[in-house]
Design an enzyme around this catalytic site. Structure first.
Site, mmCIF file in Angstrom:
data_model
loop_
_atom_site.group_PDB
_atom_site.id
_atom_site.type_symbol
_atom_site.label_atom_id
_atom_site.label_comp_id
_atom_site.label_asym_id
_atom_site.label_seq_id
_atom_site.Cartn_x
_atom_site.Cartn_y
_atom_site.Cartn_z
ATOM 1 N N GLU A 331 0.817 -1.221 0.000
ATOM 2 C CA GLU A 331 0.000 0.000 0.000
ATOM 3 C C GLU A 331 0.849 1.269 0.000
ATOM 4 O O GLU A 331 0.804 2.048 0.953
ATOM 5 C CB GLU A 331 -0.894 0.013 1.247
ATOM 6 N N GLY A 333 1.763 5.020 -0.569
ATOM 7 C CA GLY A 333 1.050 6.278 -0.797
ATOM 8 C C GLY A 333 2.054 7.353 -1.166
ATOM 9 O O GLY A 333 2.152 7.797 -2.308
ATOM 10 N N ARG A 382 3.624 19.310 7.882
ATOM 11 C CA ARG A 382 4.613 18.281 8.222
ATOM 12 C C ARG A 382 5.867 18.817 8.949
ATOM 13 O O ARG A 382 6.324 18.193 9.904
ATOM 14 C CB ARG A 382 4.993 17.464 6.987
ATOM 15 N N TYR A 386 6.063 17.076 12.412
ATOM 16 C CA TYR A 386 7.067 16.000 12.500
ATOM 17 C C TYR A 386 8.505 16.506 12.457
ATOM 18 O O TYR A 386 9.441 15.701 12.409
ATOM 19 C CB TYR A 386 6.924 15.026 11.325
ATOM 20 N N CYS A 413 -0.193 32.775 12.475
ATOM 21 C CA CYS A 413 0.175 33.426 13.735
ATOM 22 C C CYS A 413 0.818 32.425 14.681
ATOM 23 O O CYS A 413 0.267 32.112 15.741
ATOM 24 C CB CYS A 413 -1.066 34.020 14.369
ATOM 25 N N GLU A 414 1.936 31.887 14.276
ATOM 26 C CA GLU A 414 2.651 30.914 15.097
ATOM 27 C C GLU A 414 4.119 30.997 14.729
ATOM 28 O O GLU A 414 4.448 30.962 13.533
ATOM 29 C CB GLU A 414 2.216 29.484 14.754
HETATM 30 N N1 LLP Z 1 -1.243 1.610 4.662
HETATM 31 C C1 LLP Z 1 -1.571 1.911 5.916
HETATM 32 C C2 LLP Z 1 -2.353 0.965 6.705
HETATM 33 C C3 LLP Z 1 -1.190 3.145 6.465
HETATM 34 O O1 LLP Z 1 -1.512 3.432 7.713
HETATM 35 C C4 LLP Z 1 -0.426 4.045 5.687
HETATM 36 C C5 LLP Z 1 -0.014 5.327 6.219
HETATM 37 C C6 LLP Z 1 -0.109 3.684 4.365
HETATM 38 C C7 LLP Z 1 -0.516 2.449 3.888
HETATM 39 C C8 LLP Z 1 0.663 4.583 3.444
HETATM 40 O O2 LLP Z 1 1.906 4.886 3.927
HETATM 41 P P1 LLP Z 1 2.956 5.637 2.964
HETATM 42 O O3 LLP Z 1 3.325 4.691 1.877
HETATM 43 O O4 LLP Z 1 2.293 6.840 2.419
HETATM 44 O O5 LLP Z 1 4.090 5.961 3.861
HETATM 45 N N2 LLP Z 1 0.917 11.892 7.789
HETATM 46 C C9 LLP Z 1 2.197 11.225 7.873
HETATM 47 C C10 LLP Z 1 2.124 9.842 7.325
HETATM 48 C C11 LLP Z 1 1.107 9.025 8.022
HETATM 49 C C12 LLP Z 1 1.005 7.678 7.411
HETATM 50 C C13 LLP Z 1 -0.121 6.929 8.008
HETATM 51 N N3 LLP Z 1 -0.344 5.685 7.392
HETATM 52 C C14 LLP Z 1 3.243 12.055 7.163
HETATM 53 O O6 LLP Z 1 2.915 13.127 6.672
HETATM 54 O O7 LLP Z 1 4.401 11.663 7.092
#
Ligand code: LLP
Length: 485
Positions: A331, A333, A382, A386, A413-414
């Site tokens: 998966e 993303g 981000r 993070y 405003c931060e």
């Molecule tokens: N599958 C599941 C079950 C997940 O929880 C996630 C991400 C993905 C796939 C996709 O992960 P990727 O390939 O995109 O790393 N907001 C954070 C990232 C949170 C990811 C949460 N889950 C950031 O901006 O780094």
């Protein structure tokens, strides 16, 4: 378990804008003859005039190519060991109707985490059976909608949810609902605690560790792990089809060995379940988390390399365990959409601030140039959330002015409203210039907010010299439309 090397040598960059194509920029980014950035042949100055700034710019060909290369790499590597594989695009990174269509056209399926993401995938025409639904706290409405849409998999995150999905499936009286059980393997990977989701003290999934868990009414033994208990519970429900076991170990992972360790644990669980019940779980999902380059010189995970390593490792584990290989899925993303996007901003106030010497003494000559842009933490949370690092370049022109140590900050405003902590920019950077921030395609627009009542920027796709608005800019009217007065 070898670390993967990147596909190419890191590109050379000059802070004053002598740009050599390469990551962290999308493959369509160039410097035009007069020094302005172009993306897929579109001059960012024209784009800024036509669309305004800030704007998220998505390089369609680059995104599609990343989708294809993940699919091809995993299909080839897993075919080599005799296993099938499906690639699900994790829509949480960024989802719009067009993007769902693009990835689906490239042979990917779509992983959704909420009813909202599911709605986008369905609106895009992605067939239900090519959609997965995640979520640690799915509502009844989300479960119902997923079942009505005939999703290919609901990834169940708790024991209670086994019962809830079973009840919803029973109420519909149709075919058993295909479910996967999300397990936490104890493997912790990724850049930041908040984005690492498989160590134990967190809300996701069901642990592989025994103890601290009492199962009732499931036929399980009290020493079973929560993960085993949930698998047995699914098998005990005729309204459910136990499709698979799911593991996601974190995000922005650059050391791929965690995938192999987690996969091994999942395969052990699968073998243990088979030994106990005779049922061999048909699928295993290894989640997302494939890391990308955010800064010049950083090297992203290479899909070919990681696919080969993981395929070889799961084949070896399965042989050891004496179980045939399951079908796999992954998966990604960020790795699909992150590098395909950049954010274009207009520079406003430029403020040199004396910040003290290396040991903070007064009278030092160290100056940080605060370059304020017309967006900020509302379009890219981000860095604030993070501590994530990004790279920015002057986008509308080249300059041979002496570089200065700059911090790119937003208009909120931060004081923590920082988009790029440290970057060298030409010393003549000034109001009206355009800045491009690289690799913002993932978790930028999807985590954007309206803090300070700032409307969210549009997402503009570029391809073959043309532009197309995928998500329009929010207006003050949009914001006020929700306000009941
Ligand atoms: N599958 C599941 C079950 C997940 O929880 C996630 C991400 C993905 C796939 C996709 O992960 P990727 O390939 O995109 O790393 N907001 C954070 C990232 C949170 C990811 C949460 N889950 C950031 O901006 O780094």
């Amino acid at each position: 378990m070898s670390a993967s090397a990147g596909p190419t040598t890191p590109p050379a960059f000059s802070p004053t804008g002598t740009y050599v194509p390469g990551e962290p920029w999308s493959s369509g980014v160039r410097r035009g003859p007069d020094g302005a950035l172009t993306v897929a042949g579109v001059d960012v100055r024209e784009l800024a005039v036509a669309q305004g700034t800030p704007a998220y710019v998505l390089d369609e060909a680059d995104l599609r190519e990343r989708a294809r290369s993940y699919r091809r790499a995993f299909e080839a590597a897993f075919a080599e060991v005799g296993a099938g594989v499906d690639v699900y695009y994790a829509g949480k990174a960024f989802l719009s109707v067009a993007v769902a269509r693009w990835v689906h056209a490239e042979g990917l399926r779509v992983d959704t985490a909420t009813g909202g993401e599911l709605a986008v995938a369905l609106r895009a025409g992605v067939p239900g059976e090519h959609i997965g639904l995640h979520g640690n706290n799915k509502s009844d409405a989300e479960i119902a909608r997923a079942l009505d849409a005939g999703v290919g998999r609901i990834i169940v995150d708790s024991l209670v949810e086994v019962e809830r999905v079973a009840a919803a499936s029973r109420a519909r009286g149709g075919a058993p609902a295909p479910v996967m059980i999300r397990v936490t393997t104890g493997v912790h990977a990724g850049g930041h605690e908040y984005i690492s989701t498989a160590h134990e003290d967190q809300k996701f999934g069901l642990s592989l560790a025994t103890g601290g868990h009492v199962a009732t009414g499931t036929g399980a033994q009290t020493e079973d792990s929560p993960a085993m208990t949930a698998l047995l519970a699914v098998l005990a429900h005729p309204e459910l089809e136990l499709l698979g076991i799911h593991s996601h170990i974190g995000s922005q992972i650059l050391d791929p060995s965690g995938f192999e360790v987690a996969a091994r644990k999942v395969l052990e669980l699968r073998a243990a379940l088979a030994q106990r019940t005779g049922f061999l779980v048909p699928e295993v999902d290894l989640g997302g988390g494939y890391g990308i380059a955010y800064l010049p010189g950083e090297v992203a995970l290479d899909p070919d390399r990681i696919a080969k390593d993981v395929a070889a490792s799961v084949a070896a584990s399965s042989a050891d365990l004496g179980t045939p290989l399951p079908r796999f899925s992954i998966e990604p993303g960020r790795a699909i959409v992150g590098p395909a996007g950049l954010t274009l901003y207009t520079v406003g106030t430029v403020k040199p601030v004396r910040v003290g010497g290396p040991d903070g003494e007064a009278g030092s000559t160290i100056v940080r140039t605060y370059v304020s842009i017309d967006g900020g933490m509302s379009d890219n949370i981000r860095p604030a959330l993070y501590g994530a690092d990004y790279h920015a370049e002057l986008a509308n022109r080249l300059s041979d002015a002496e570089p200065v140590l700059a911090r790119v900050v937003g208009k909120h405003c931060e004081s923590g409203d920082i988009v790029v902590h440290d970057v060298l920019l030409p010393g003549d950077v000034r109001a009206g210039d355009l800045l491009a921030v690289a690799a913002t395609g993932a978790y930028g627009r999807s985590m954007a907010s309206n803090y300070n009542h700032v409307p969210r920027p549009p997402v503009v796709a570029v391809a073959d010299g043309g532009t197309r608005v995928l998500v329009r800019r929010e207006t003050e009217d949009d914001l006020l439309a929700l306000d009941q007065g």
